[in-house]
Design a protein around this motif. Structure first.
Motif, PDB file in Angstrom:
ATOM      1  N   SER A  82     -72.424  99.854  61.122  1.00 51.21           N
ATOM      2  CA  SER A  82     -71.684  99.227  60.299  1.00 51.21           C
ATOM      3  C   SER A  82     -71.877 100.244  59.118  1.00 51.21           C
ATOM      4  CB  SER A  82     -72.351  97.985  59.229  1.00 51.21           C
ATOM      5  OG  SER A  82     -73.557  98.556  57.977  1.00 51.21           O
ATOM      6  N   HIS A  83     -70.571  99.952  58.195  1.00 50.13           N
ATOM      7  CA  HIS A  83     -70.255 101.337  57.582  1.00 50.13           C
ATOM      8  C   HIS A  83     -70.147 101.244  56.477  1.00 50.13           C
ATOM      9  CE1 HIS A  83     -68.143 104.050  61.159  1.00 50.13           C
ATOM     10  NE2 HIS A  83     -67.459 102.736  61.121  1.00 50.13           N
ATOM     11  N   ASP A  84     -70.396 100.105  56.115  1.00 53.33           N
ATOM     12  CA  ASP A  84     -71.209  99.900  55.014  1.00 53.33           C
ATOM     13  C   ASP A  84     -72.697 100.957  54.364  1.00 53.33           C
ATOM     14  OD1 ASP A  84     -69.920  97.712  54.780  1.00 53.33           O
ATOM     15  OD2 ASP A  84     -71.348  96.429  55.008  1.00 53.33           O
ATOM     16  N   ARG A  85     -72.088 101.633  53.442  1.00 56.77           N
ATOM     17  CA  ARG A  85     -73.383 103.066  52.706  1.00 56.77           C
ATOM     18  C   ARG A  85     -73.526 102.092  51.285  1.00 56.77           C
ATOM     19  NH1 ARG A  85     -72.987 108.756  53.894  1.00 56.77           N
ATOM     20  NH2 ARG A  85     -71.248 108.772  56.149  1.00 56.77           N
ATOM     21  N   LEU A  86     -74.732 102.554  51.136  1.00 61.49           N
ATOM     22  CA  LEU A  86     -75.761 101.642  50.261  1.00 61.49           C
ATOM     23  C   LEU A  86     -75.248 103.463  48.759  1.00 61.49           C
ATOM     24  CD1 LEU A  86     -77.706  99.587  49.531  1.00 61.49           C
ATOM     25  CD2 LEU A  86     -78.915 101.081  50.925  1.00 61.49           C
ATOM     26  N   SER A  87     -75.293 102.602  47.222  1.00 59.47           N
ATOM     27  CA  SER A  87     -74.889 103.310  46.846  1.00 59.47           C
ATOM     28  C   SER A  87     -76.672 103.544  46.333  1.00 59.47           C
ATOM     29  CB  SER A  87     -73.856 103.422  45.386  1.00 59.47           C
ATOM     30  OG  SER A  87     -74.060 104.114  44.396  1.00 59.47           O
ATOM     31  N   VAL A  88     -76.651 105.020  45.701  1.00 59.36           N
ATOM     32  CA  VAL A  88     -77.872 104.827  45.129  1.00 59.36           C
ATOM     33  C   VAL A  88     -78.092 105.292  43.989  1.00 59.36           C
ATOM     34  CG1 VAL A  88     -79.032 106.589  46.850  1.00 59.36           C
ATOM     35  CG2 VAL A  88     -77.619 107.484  45.422  1.00 59.36           C
ATOM     36  N   GLY A  89     -77.271 104.973  42.871  1.00 58.48           N
ATOM     37  CA  GLY A  89     -76.975 104.494  41.541  1.00 58.48           C
ATOM     38  C   GLY A  89     -76.809 106.035  40.762  1.00 58.48           C
ATOM     39  N   TYR A  90     -76.544 107.366  41.602  1.00 58.91           N
ATOM     40  CA  TYR A  90     -76.375 108.290  40.795  1.00 58.91           C
ATOM     41  C   TYR A  90     -75.353 108.937  42.001  1.00 58.91           C
ATOM     42  CZ  TYR A  90     -80.707 108.271  38.468  1.00 58.91           C
ATOM     43  OH  TYR A  90     -81.387 108.158  38.011  1.00 58.91           O
ATOM     44  N   ALA A  91     -73.851 109.247  40.609  1.00 60.97           N
ATOM     45  CA  ALA A  91     -72.570 109.550  41.721  1.00 60.97           C
ATOM     46  C   ALA A  91     -72.837 110.838  42.805  1.00 60.97           C
ATOM     47  CB  ALA A  91     -71.136 109.398  40.757  1.00 60.97           C
ATOM     48  N   GLU A  92     -73.422 111.435  41.912  1.00 57.37           N
ATOM     49  CA  GLU A  92     -73.721 113.056  42.185  1.00 57.37           C
ATOM     50  C   GLU A  92     -74.620 113.099  43.267  1.00 57.37           C
ATOM     51  OE1 GLU A  92     -73.322 116.763  40.444  1.00 57.37           O
ATOM     52  OE2 GLU A  92     -71.968 115.257  39.409  1.00 57.37           O
ATOM     53  N   MET A  93     -75.496 112.487  43.409  1.00 58.46           N
ATOM     54  CA  MET A  93     -76.477 112.819  44.748  1.00 58.46           C
ATOM     55  C   MET A  93     -75.647 111.411  45.883  1.00 58.46           C
ATOM     56  SD  MET A  93     -80.334 110.641  44.760  1.00 58.46           S
ATOM     57  CE  MET A  93     -80.963 111.139  46.541  1.00 58.46           C
ATOM     58  N   ASP A  94     -74.782 110.328  45.201  1.00 54.95           N
ATOM     59  CA  ASP A  94     -73.663 109.746  46.365  1.00 54.95           C
ATOM     60  C   ASP A  94     -72.756 110.714  47.037  1.00 54.95           C
ATOM     61  OD1 ASP A  94     -74.733 107.247  46.379  1.00 54.95           O
ATOM     62  OD2 ASP A  94     -73.758 106.413  44.918  1.00 54.95           O
ATOM     63  N   ARG A  95     -72.650 111.795  46.060  1.00 51.31           N
ATOM     64  CA  ARG A  95     -71.321 112.096  47.364  1.00 51.31           C
ATOM     65  C   ARG A  95     -72.389 113.585  47.838  1.00 51.31           C
ATOM     66  NH1 ARG A  95     -70.157 115.391  43.093  1.00 51.31           N
ATOM     67  NH2 ARG A  95     -71.065 116.895  43.298  1.00 51.31           N
ATOM     68  N   VAL A  96     -73.478 113.400  47.480  1.00 55.79           N
ATOM     69  CA  VAL A  96     -74.012 114.505  48.075  1.00 55.79           C
ATOM     70  C   VAL A  96     -74.468 114.224  49.408  1.00 55.79           C
ATOM     71  CG1 VAL A  96     -76.017 116.757  48.354  1.00 55.79           C
ATOM     72  CG2 VAL A  96     -75.458 116.546  46.329  1.00 55.79           C
ATOM     73  N   LEU A  97     -74.756 112.836  49.546  1.00 54.79           N
ATOM     74  CA  LEU A  97     -74.923 112.317  50.579  1.00 54.79           C
ATOM     75  C   LEU A  97     -74.187 112.496  52.108  1.00 54.79           C
ATOM     76  CD1 LEU A  97     -78.012 109.402  49.703  1.00 54.79           C
ATOM     77  CD2 LEU A  97     -77.881 111.683  50.953  1.00 54.79           C
ATOM     78  N   GLY A  98     -72.620 112.295  51.040  1.00 49.27           N
ATOM     79  CA  GLY A  98     -71.453 111.691  52.717  1.00 49.27           C
ATOM     80  C   GLY A  98     -70.201 110.824  51.363  1.00 49.27           C
ATOM     81  N   GLY A  99     -71.148 110.023  50.233  1.00 47.52           N
ATOM     82  CA  GLY A  99     -70.618 108.934  49.847  1.00 47.52           C
ATOM     83  C   GLY A  99     -71.681 107.358  50.319  1.00 47.52           C
ATOM     84  N   GLY A 100     -72.145 107.675  49.806  1.00 51.13           N
ATOM     85  CA  GLY A 100     -73.976 107.286  49.850  1.00 51.13           C
ATOM     86  C   GLY A 100     -74.879 106.980  51.158  1.00 51.13           C
ATOM     87  N   LEU A 101     -75.936 106.075  51.129  1.00 50.84           N
ATOM     88  CA  LEU A 101     -76.384 106.095  51.765  1.00 50.84           C
ATOM     89  C   LEU A 101     -75.966 105.222  53.370  1.00 50.84           C
ATOM     90  CD1 LEU A 101     -80.706 105.858  50.487  1.00 50.84           C
ATOM     91  CD2 LEU A 101     -79.737 106.920  52.493  1.00 50.84           C
ATOM     92  N   VAL A 102     -76.774 105.802  54.495  1.00 48.84           N
ATOM     93  CA  VAL A 102     -76.410 105.042  55.733  1.00 48.84           C
ATOM     94  C   VAL A 102     -78.032 104.331  56.648  1.00 48.84           C
ATOM     95  CG1 VAL A 102     -75.223 105.428  57.833  1.00 48.84           C
ATOM     96  CG2 VAL A 102     -74.454 106.838  56.539  1.00 48.84           C
ATOM     97  N   PRO A 103     -77.303 103.252  56.499  1.00 46.10           N
ATOM     98  CA  PRO A 103     -78.068 101.548  57.301  1.00 46.10           C
ATOM     99  C   PRO A 103     -79.135 103.125  58.297  1.00 46.10           C
ATOM    100  CG  PRO A 103     -76.444 101.063  56.938  1.00 46.10           C
ATOM    101  CD  PRO A 103     -75.711 102.206  56.646  1.00 46.10           C
ATOM    102  N   GLY A 104     -80.780 103.104  58.553  1.00 46.67           N
ATOM    103  CA  GLY A 104     -81.274 103.673  59.257  1.00 46.67           C
ATOM    104  C   GLY A 104     -80.859 105.174  59.505  1.00 46.67           C
TER     105      GLY A 104
END
Ligand code: TYD
Ligand code: MG
Length: 478
Positions: A82-104
């Motif tokens: 699934s492509h649902d990425r999880l936001s970690v609550g910080y736009a700065e960190m989401d961007r570094v992660l490539g748009g949020g956390l990937v499951p697994g």
């Protein structure tokens, strides 16, 4: 004959040998090989190099867990995650992660002790616990009471934030299986140990085995995981360096101890662009993101001093405006010194040579000090022009106008070379109130100029092309 289930792993470089040796043949260090037992694997092809490699890269982690034979599959038949990425609550960190956390996914967060890794991930845990579901925060460094104290300071009071103070891998895996959390944080991987290994916690074999095991758990349960790893300057503790190839994403939290800025830098990302940088600031109430870092980095700029230039550097997909300072003084002892803070030393030497030979500055008997403000490290060649201009500005004691931004790579013949994403850089400079941008003259510059006109920005920020460094310095220091 049963196959050997142990390997000897070098504690310095991670190289593997089948027998004990006094000296590691890979890195040459003495007395660093330690015995490691291999993780239990299904009987078929148990310890073949391919299988170990697949495990290391995480490719077969889920297959390994379900013991299904690995059969090649046509691409369309492979089930998409699934492509649902999880936001970690910080736009700065989401961007570094490539748009949020990937499951697994398994994300390694490295950094020197005391830089703020636990603080950042506790804040992320608080957010996920509040918004998404239970979070398991495992700490081998602090007791649950200590973490609670910190959480109170950070004003985190998640009902669903579970703390577990343990160092045993088996206990952690059991807790994950029982709780089925939405996120797991391991603080830190150097404290975790698997009881079936004899080596000490923090040794490279423990760190690697534990990470591999956690990777398998993350992949088979689709739970995203953050793993904290300390890096020390001496490299005495088995650090995240040895884990970089295992993890899906590797982030480093950097900063200078005496500065409040913290940079979260992505160095590896299987799900997005690398080299993204998120900027945070450490406050009494934890880390806060800095949505407009250029403005922050430029806020302390001295208006009237020579030797200061503003460069536009691409950090991942974002242009960042940073001040570069230079100080050129006659050297006293006949030996010229050259100090580079925040830029590569060899690049500085090259720029000094070009300034001497192509522009005619007699820098030979001068000390040159350069500094990038805010503790930032600039790696892009596009900052060359700014660095060279700052040096020339200090040498001639003429200031560069404060509303001028400099962009361009300097070649060995003294020419200015085109840089990537020029339009984006110029627009960012315009946004921050710079009235002029000195850029390399090329076909691209014309295109950028037209784009600016179309966007109605041509009035606000003028693009000045220059073909050589000498011409550019004439314009900047006239
Ligand atoms: P920490 O997250 O414990 O670092 P790490 O886990 O990387 O070792 O951060 C410790 C530093 O952060 C410590 O020097 C105090 C500072 N700090 C603040 O300034 N404000 C805060 O709200 C918190 C929690 C820590
Ligand atoms: Mg910590």
């Amino acid at each position: 004959m049963p196959k050997s289930r142990t390997r000897f792993v070098c504690q310095q470089c991670g190289g593997e040998q089948t027998k004990w040796l006094g000296r590691c043949p890979d890195c040459g260090a003495w007395n660093t090989l330690e015995e490691v037992s291999l993780p239990e694997m299904p009987a078929s092809g148990a310890a073949t190099p391919q299988r170990r490699y697949a495990l290391l890269t995480g490719a077969a982690a889920s297959a390994g867990a379900s013991a299904a034979p690995a059969v090649p599959q046509p691409l369309p038949q492979v089930k998409a995650l699934s492509h649902d990425r999880l936001s970690v609550g910080y736009a700065e960190m989401d961007r570094v992660l490539g748009g949020g956390l990937v499951p697994g996914s398994l994300t390694l967060v490295g950094g020197e002790p005391g830089i703020g890794k636990s603080t950042l991930l506790l804040q992320v845990s608080g957010y996920i616990a509040e918004q998404v579901g239970p979070v398991l925060y495992v700490s081998g460094e602090e007791s649950s009471e200590q973490i609670k104290m910190r959480a109170e300071r950070l004003e985190i009071s998640g009902e669903r934030l579970y703390l577990l103070a343990t160092v045993e891998l088996e206990v952690i895996c059991e807790a994950i299986a029982r709780l089925k959390p939405a996120l797991v944080v391991i603080d830190s991987i150097q404290t975790v140990f698997a009881t079936h290994l004899t080596s000490a916690p923090g040794s490279i074999s423990q760190v690697r085995e534990c990470t591999l095991h956690l990777m398998q758990v993350a992949k088979s349960s689709h739970i995203p995981m953050f793993i904290i790893g300390h890096v020390t300057k001496e490299g005495t503790v088995a650090g995240p360096k040895a884990l970089e190839h295992i993890a899906d994403c590797v982030l480093y939290l950097e900063g200078e101890r005496y500065h409040t800025y913290r940079l979260l830098r992505g160095v590896k990302n299987r799900f997005g662009a690398t080299h993204e940088v998120g900027v945070f600031e450490m406050h009494g109430e934890g880390l806060q993101e800095v949505p407009n870092p250029s403005a922050l980095f430029l806020s302390e700029r001295p208006g009237a001093a020579s030797g200061s230039a503003v460069v536009v550097s691409m950090e991942g997909t974002r242009p960042l405006l940073v001040e570069v300072q230079a100080l050129v003084t006659p050297s006293n002892f006949g030996i010229a010194r050259c100090t580079a803070n925040g830029i590569e030393h060899n690049r500085l030497l090259m720029l000094l040579a070009v300034l001497t030979k192509r522009v005619g500055l007699a820098l030979g008997n001068h000390d040159v000090y350069t500094n990038v403000v805010g503790g930032f490290t600039l790696e892009e060649p596009a900052v060359d022009l700014g660095v060279a201009a700052a040096i020339a500005s200090s040498y001639r004691d003429r200031r560069i106008p404060p509303d001028l931004a400099l962009i361009g790579e300097v070649g060995l013949s003294g020419e200015l070379r085109a840089v990537s994403r020029l339009g984006l850089r110029v627009r960012e400079a315009a946004k921050l109130g710079f009235k002029r941008c000195l850029v390399p003259a090329s076909a691209r510059t014309e295109r950028v100029r037209r784009e600016l006109e179309e966007a109605g920005l041509a009035e606000e920020c003028r693009v000045i092309p220059a073909s050589t460094l000498a011409v550019a310095l004439e314009i900047a220091l006239h």
